[in-house]
Scaffold this motif. Structure first.
Motif, mmCIF file in Angstrom:
data_model
loop_
_atom_site.group_PDB
_atom_site.id
_atom_site.type_symbol
_atom_site.label_atom_id
_atom_site.label_comp_id
_atom_site.label_asym_id
_atom_site.label_seq_id
_atom_site.Cartn_x
_atom_site.Cartn_y
_atom_site.Cartn_z
ATOM 1 N N MET A 1 0.838 -1.153 0.000
ATOM 2 C CA MET A 1 0.000 0.000 0.000
ATOM 3 C C MET A 1 0.891 1.226 0.000
ATOM 4 O O MET A 1 1.901 1.262 0.702
ATOM 5 N N ASN A 30 -2.709 0.670 -4.289
ATOM 6 C CA ASN A 30 -2.164 -0.652 -4.039
ATOM 7 C C ASN A 30 -1.447 -1.105 -5.304
ATOM 8 O O ASN A 30 -2.069 -1.525 -6.269
ATOM 9 N N SER A 76 -1.963 -1.938 5.940
ATOM 10 C CA SER A 76 -2.489 -2.861 4.942
ATOM 11 C C SER A 76 -2.676 -4.229 5.575
ATOM 12 O O SER A 76 -1.981 -4.592 6.517
ATOM 13 N N SER A 132 -6.088 -8.497 -0.828
ATOM 14 C CA SER A 132 -5.513 -7.568 0.136
ATOM 15 C C SER A 132 -6.391 -6.343 0.223
ATOM 16 O O SER A 132 -7.164 -6.048 -0.676
ATOM 17 N N ALA A 134 -6.487 -2.183 2.297
ATOM 18 C CA ALA A 134 -5.668 -1.239 3.056
ATOM 19 C C ALA A 134 -6.485 -0.045 3.477
ATOM 20 O O ALA A 134 -7.546 0.241 2.929
#
Length: 157
Positions: A1, A30, A76, A132, A134
């Protein structure tokens, strides 16, 4: 991030002390890497260019909301696990240096988005995550959060 910096005017031969005058705003980005693809090719671009590999936003906070460079908390998560917990002014090269250095050899047009690099906790040495997300914020104002589905590139190639 990473912290994303959006330029608000063309920048050429900009001195570090003047960089703040060129910044339109900030966001969160990202910059995902498919290391398996990068390692199989001679150039890194393919492993950073797959669909969903540069999620940004959802907002741009104008530069007048923060000092330059901003010191925003950045965290993140990968699959709900905290991977990065840092502050945006702790990156290796700060915003003033990045913009000044790049503008010495090329014009950075208004609208250019520059990312500042990741703080500690990057997943390079870990298995590729399935997803993922963040968050980036300051006590005064949030720059938002972003989620990036990151399929294993080995499945794609």
């Amino acid at each position: 991030m990473e912290l994303a910096v959006v330029l608000g005017r063309d920048a050429l031969h900009v001195r570090e002390e003047d960089v703040g005058d060129y910044i339109f705003g900030y966001s969160v980005a990202n910059d995902v890497s498919a290391r398996d693809v990068q390692y199989r090719h001679k150039q890194n671009f393919l492993g950073k260019s797959l669909d969903t590999f540069f999620a940004m936003g959802p907002v741009i906070v104008t530069a007048d909301e923060f000092p330059c460079p901003p010191a925003l908390s950045i965290r993140s998560f990968v699959n709900g696990e905290l991977r990065q917990n840092s502050v945006t002014d702790q990156v290796f090269f700060n915003i003033r240096h990045i913009v000044s250095e790049l503008s010495q050899g090329m014009t950075l047009p208004a609208g250019t988005i520059l990312i500042t690099g990741t703080p500690a906790g990057v997943g390079m040495g870990m298995d590729p995550p399935a997803s993922s997300s963040a968050e980036m914020w300051s006590p005064a104002r949030s720059t938002g959060s972003v989620a990036s589905p990151t399929p294993s590139a080995s499945v794609l190639f």
